[in-house]
Structures are given as C-alpha cells and as structure tokens.
Design a protein around this motif. Structure first.
Motif, short mmCIF file in Angstrom:
data_model
loop_
_atom_site.label_atom_id
_atom_site.label_comp_id
_atom_site.label_asym_id
_atom_site.label_seq_id
_atom_site.Cartn_x
_atom_site.Cartn_y
_atom_site.Cartn_z
N ASP A 262 11.07 1.90 -1.62
CA ASP A 262 11.78 0.81 -0.96
C ASP A 262 11.80 0.99 0.55
O ASP A 262 11.69 0.02 1.30
CB ASP A 262 13.20 0.67 -1.51
CG ASP A 262 13.96 1.98 -1.61
OD1 ASP A 262 13.39 3.05 -1.27
OD2 ASP A 262 15.13 1.96 -2.03
N ILE A 263 11.91 2.23 1.03
CA ILE A 263 11.94 2.45 2.47
C ILE A 263 10.52 2.29 3.04
O ILE A 263 10.33 1.83 4.17
CB ILE A 263 12.54 3.82 2.82
CG1 ILE A 263 13.13 3.80 4.25
CG2 ILE A 263 11.56 4.94 2.67
CD1 ILE A 263 14.43 3.10 4.37
N ILE A 264 9.51 2.66 2.26
CA ILE A 264 8.13 2.41 2.70
C ILE A 264 7.88 0.91 2.78
O ILE A 264 7.26 0.41 3.73
CB ILE A 264 7.13 3.09 1.75
CG1 ILE A 264 7.15 4.61 1.97
CG2 ILE A 264 5.72 2.54 1.95
CD1 ILE A 264 6.14 5.38 1.16
N ALA A 265 8.36 0.17 1.78
CA ALA A 265 8.22 -1.29 1.80
C ALA A 265 8.91 -1.88 3.02
O ALA A 265 8.37 -2.79 3.68
CB ALA A 265 8.80 -1.88 0.52
N GLY A 266 10.09 -1.36 3.36
CA GLY A 266 10.79 -1.85 4.54
C GLY A 266 10.03 -1.57 5.82
O GLY A 266 9.99 -2.39 6.74
N THR A 267 9.41 -0.39 5.87
CA THR A 267 8.60 -0.03 7.03
C THR A 267 7.45 -1.01 7.21
O THR A 267 7.15 -1.46 8.32
CB THR A 267 8.04 1.40 6.86
OG1 THR A 267 9.13 2.32 6.76
CG2 THR A 267 7.16 1.78 8.02
N LEU A 268 6.81 -1.38 6.10
CA LEU A 268 5.71 -2.34 6.15
C LEU A 268 6.20 -3.72 6.57
O LEU A 268 5.58 -4.38 7.41
CB LEU A 268 5.03 -2.44 4.78
CG LEU A 268 4.30 -1.20 4.27
CD1 LEU A 268 3.74 -1.48 2.89
CD2 LEU A 268 3.20 -0.80 5.22
N ALA A 269 7.32 -4.15 6.00
CA ALA A 269 7.83 -5.49 6.27
C ALA A 269 8.18 -5.67 7.75
O ALA A 269 7.95 -6.73 8.33
CB ALA A 269 9.05 -5.77 5.40
N LEU A 270 8.72 -4.63 8.36
CA LEU A 270 9.13 -4.72 9.76
C LEU A 270 8.03 -4.30 10.72
O LEU A 270 8.20 -4.42 11.94
CB LEU A 270 10.38 -3.85 9.98
CG LEU A 270 11.62 -4.26 9.18
CD1 LEU A 270 12.72 -3.22 9.34
CD2 LEU A 270 12.12 -5.62 9.64
N SER A 475 12.91 -4.31 1.17
CA SER A 475 12.15 -3.75 0.06
C SER A 475 11.36 -4.84 -0.65
O SER A 475 10.18 -4.69 -0.94
CB SER A 475 13.09 -3.06 -0.93
OG SER A 475 12.39 -2.54 -2.05
N LEU A 476 12.01 -5.98 -0.89
CA LEU A 476 11.33 -7.11 -1.53
C LEU A 476 10.26 -7.68 -0.60
O LEU A 476 9.17 -8.06 -1.03
CB LEU A 476 12.35 -8.19 -1.89
CG LEU A 476 11.83 -9.41 -2.64
CD1 LEU A 476 11.24 -9.02 -3.98
CD2 LEU A 476 12.94 -10.44 -2.83
N ALA A 477 10.57 -7.72 0.71
CA ALA A 477 9.61 -8.25 1.67
C ALA A 477 8.35 -7.38 1.72
O ALA A 477 7.23 -7.89 1.76
CB ALA A 477 10.25 -8.34 3.06
N GLY A 478 8.54 -6.06 1.73
CA GLY A 478 7.39 -5.16 1.75
C GLY A 478 6.58 -5.24 0.47
O GLY A 478 5.34 -5.15 0.49
N ALA A 479 7.28 -5.42 -0.66
CA ALA A 479 6.57 -5.58 -1.93
C ALA A 479 5.71 -6.84 -1.89
O ALA A 479 4.60 -6.87 -2.43
CB ALA A 479 7.56 -5.64 -3.08
#
Length: 493
Positions: A262-270, A475-479
């Motif tokens: 989830d934190i990796i997904a957040g990193t990608l999203a931002l 997390s959802l945004a990065g997914a």
C-alpha cells in the motif's frame, strides 16, 4: 461429553454446545455476529452480553466458558454489522490521475483493489475505450465494504496471533478475504453490466499481512522477532474462484516487514520517487505506515496505530457509514454542531469525526495536555458531561459519547504516528524545517481538517499547514496505475 443449551435473545436462537465452549464460539455457531475487536483477548469488552439466569451483569463472551444451560441477551452495540457498502469519498486521487494516465497493456477490463485491515475498496476500469481515445482508461464503477476478517480481530497483530495459536486459521482468514473480493467483483459486474468473465486482471495493493492473507501465504513470521516478511515479491497468479476463465492477479511488492504494497502504491500515485523534494508520506489506517523521501533515498517505518481511526476500539466508533459523525464544531456558548455522512441521524463516530472531537475539546481546554478530561462546572459546557462506568464522558448526542478510554486509544494511535515521524527524521539527520511537503493518505484523508490534525498532534506543531496535502486513498490510486501499466509494479527494482 455433556452438552449445554444456549438461548440467545432477542434473536430467539438456541444452540447446543459442549460444556466448556466459549460463549463467543456458541454465538458464531448460532450465526450471531458478535464483535471481536481484540481478537478474543478479553480486552475490548465489545462482545459484552448478559446472562439472564445468573446475576445479569455484563460479561465478555470471548472469556466466558459455558458450563450450564443459559439464557443470553446480546445488546445491539455488541453486534458486528455486516457492512456491504461503505461511503466512497468524493475526492478520490485515483479519479484525478485518469487525466494523464495511459494504458500499456492488452487487457480490456481490469480492477484496482485496495485490501485494508478494516476496509476494502475496488474500482472497475475499461482499459481500452471505443470512442477513439483508445489508450485512456475509463472508470466504470467503484465499491467498498468492511473487511470480514474483523470478526477475528480489529488489527493485523490479533489475526497473526490467531494463526500462531491455530495454523488452520490461515485458511479461514484467506477464505474470508477471498469471499469479500468475489462479492465485490460480482457487485462491480452488476453495476457496470460487464460480465465477470470479461475481467482480465486485478491489481492488488495492501499492507503486508493483508496481501499475504489474500494470497494464502502464512504471515506468522511477522508475529515474532525479527518481524521479517519472508516473501517480498509475488509472481502473477491465475484466480478461478469466481469467473469461468481465470483472472490474472498482480500484487504490489513490499518494502519490508509491515511496510507493504500500500505504501509502494502511494509512492507511485504521488510520483514521489521522481520529485526533487524532501517529503513525508503518512498512510493513516489501522496499520500506520510512513515513508520519508530525501536525497534520492527512501526510509520507511510501520507503526501500530490501531483501528481507532476507522472506528475500532472506540466506544461509539463506527466505519464511514451514513450517520457516522464526520465533523464536529463546538461554539463558545457550548453548542455542539455535528455533521454526519449523508446528513443522517448520528449513529457513531468515524475517523475524521474523532480527530475533530478531540481537537475541539483541546481547543476549549475540556481535555488537558495530558489527555485527561477537564470537567468544567458552571460553564456553558457543564450540561455536556455525563457519567460512563463511573468516569466522565462528553455527550455529543443522545446516544453518542466520547469517553476517557476513547481519548487514551486516540493518544496511542496519534503517538505511534508521531513517534514514526520523529524516528525517521532522526534516522536521516533531518528536522521539520527540511520537509517540503507532508502527504497524508488514508481512506478518510480528504475529510480531515489540517488545523484539527495539527492540534491533536498528527501533524507536528509549527509545521506550515500550506505544506500539508491530504491525498485520500493513495493505495487504491497506485493500484489503478499498476493496472494501467503492469510495469509500474517494478519501478525502482
């Protein structure tokens, strides 16, 4: 072995169980969904029931062993409600990234899935449109609901502990999350009119334990030192649990330990890995995770924030459902103005509401700096104090109060997050003045007021609020980004 008859009221259900059976297990056999926030440790008291043919006082069902025929009364607030649809926040970062998102895969339909400890969220996308804009995704539907694993404990530690005590619980927990996801896919199919057989890929993000349990991997090594995750990258798998043709599952990799996908997904999203700034990403949830970006390096930490930000462990706490108190304002004359989700009658306190309640009580010195209630007599606030179990409680509405124990639970959660911030800054030799941006993520992130978050200590004092950005469910945004282009999962490898 002697059997005992257990009669549950007001449901009027009777079951026979062997003597020595826990009352909570008897309730499960009867189909009565008792709350189990502490995982059966006898700590939360949320499963309190009354035994008619004894003295009638409340007992914790998870600790009471049945030795005789009994009549049991189960109060409404001891039940775990089967929440099928949570409120989706309006400001969803996943929606905004569509403006610039480009699809780089052949699949036509796919699902972005965020598996949280307390809540789940999923979005269905058409990856290739028919309007001439072939490489732009289109969102067709979104659903969310409570994670049914809550019946085995409100946080990941209690679920790990259950598996350590009984390895067969792994399959039970895996089945719960599989059933939840299957149900969500069916709902997305029904809403969109797209048959599930046309869903080709699911991009999954979640904390370490949730990803493990979804994939059927034993998370037990995270339950003892050195608390390491034995598997950090996951191969794509084919899931045939619901569709006639298997759906490809792509799961975000982990950083380490409890710092998950989830934190990796957040990193990608931002896009934090690409930004030339010193920044914090704080994902507020049951498993609080933090990442500090500085000088091309990332350091991470996980904190046991607990479930209070999602209503767990709070006497009148609730998920983000219609009627949940989401905002609170107290005036100088003691008047309390409540805002609820959907403008419904107040039925509990959700995460953003809890932050604002504590903030307002601090503002008027109704809570002192140590977190203790400061009961003021002969003031405009006098009529708001009540007695709860021999201790003061602050009354928000006729049936909803904030207790001293609620404040203590909040302090533990906020303190865990602030400790993570302090440790990461110290680890990198930085101070708050070095931070360009604080990104605060979480399912309820768009509803928090920065001033309230700072007053209660989630944001350090004196930190400029114009540098704080609330991002919602990153997390959802990065997914979703990883769904559009599977190569996103491997950025930075």
């Amino acid at each position: 072995m002697t059997n005992c008859s257990v009669h549950f009221q007001p449901s009027d259900i009777t079951v026979d169980v062997p003597a020595g059976t826990l009352l909570s297990d008897a309730a499960m056999r009867a189909g009565i969904p008792l709350r189990n926030d502490c995982g059966g440790q006898g700590l939360c008291k949320k499963c309190t029931c009354s035994i008619f043919n004894e003295d009638g006082t409340g007992i914790a069902a998870c600790q009471y062993k049945i030795e005789n025929d009994i009549d049991v009364f189960v109060p409404e607030n001891s039940l775990r409600h089967d929440v099928r649809q949570l409120v989706i926040q309006e400001k969803n970062l996943a929606a905004s990234i569509l403006d610039n998102a480009v699809v780089n895969r052949q699949a036509k339909y796919g699902v972005a899935l965020d598996i949280g400890t307390t809540t789940l969220a999923a979005e269905l996308y058409q990856l290739h449109s028919t309007d001439g804009n072939a490489d732009r995704p289109k969102r067709l539907g979104v659903v969310s609901r409570a994670n049914s694993q809550r019946q085995f404990g409100a946080d990941v530690i209690t679920r790990i502990q259950r598996i350590l005590e009984n390895p067969a619980a792994l399959e039970t927990l895996h089945h719960c999350i599989s059933e939840d996801v299957s149900s969500m896919l069916s709902e997305l199919s029904e809403k969109s009119g797209i048959p599930i057989e046309h869903f080709e890929v699911i991009s999954v993000a979640g904390n370490t334990v949730m990803e493990y349990l979804f994939l059927g991997i034993d998370p037990s090594p995270l339950g003892y030192a050195p608390f390491e995750a034995p598997i950090k990258k996951f191969p794509n798998i084919r899931w045939a649990a619901i569709a006639s043709s298997p759906i490809q599952i792509e799961t975000m990799p982990l950083f380490c330990g409890f710092v998950g996908g989830d934190i990796i997904a957040g990193t990608l999203a931002l896009g934090l890995a690409d930004k030339q700034e010193t920044s914090f990403l704080i994902d507020i949830g049951t498993n609080g995770e933090l990442a500090l970006f500085s000088g091309g390096k990332i350091v991470v930490a996980a904190t046991a924030a607990g479930p209070c930000f999602e209503g767990g462990g709070i006497n009148c706490g609730t998920l983000a459902l219609p009627g949940a108190i989401s905002s609170v304002q107290i005036s100088e004359d003691g008047e309390v103005k409540l805002t609820t989700i959907g403008n419904k009658k107040p039925n509990g306190i959700c995460g953003s509401g809890l932050i604002e309640i504590v903030s307002e009580l601090l503002r008027f010195n109704l809570i002192n700096p140590t977190g203790k209630f400061n009961v003021q007599k002969d003031t405009p606030f006098s009529d708001r104090w009540a007695n709860s179990g021999g201790k003061p409680a602050y009354v928000l509405s006729q049936d909803i109060v904030l207790t001293q124990s609620d404040v203590r639970q909040f302090q533990l959660a906020a303190g865990a997050i602030r400790s993570g911030i302090t440790l990461l800054l110290k680890r990198q030799g930085l101070t708050l003045s070095d931070i360009d941006t604080f990104y605060i993520a979480g399912g309820f992130g768009s509803y928090i007021k920065a001033e309230a978050a700072q007053r209660v200590g989630l944001i350090p004092k004196m930190f400029p609020l114009e540098k704080v950005r609330f991002c919602g469910n990153t997390s959802l945004a990065g997914a979703a980004l990883a769904l559009f282009d599977g190569n996103y999962r491997f950025v930075g490898e």
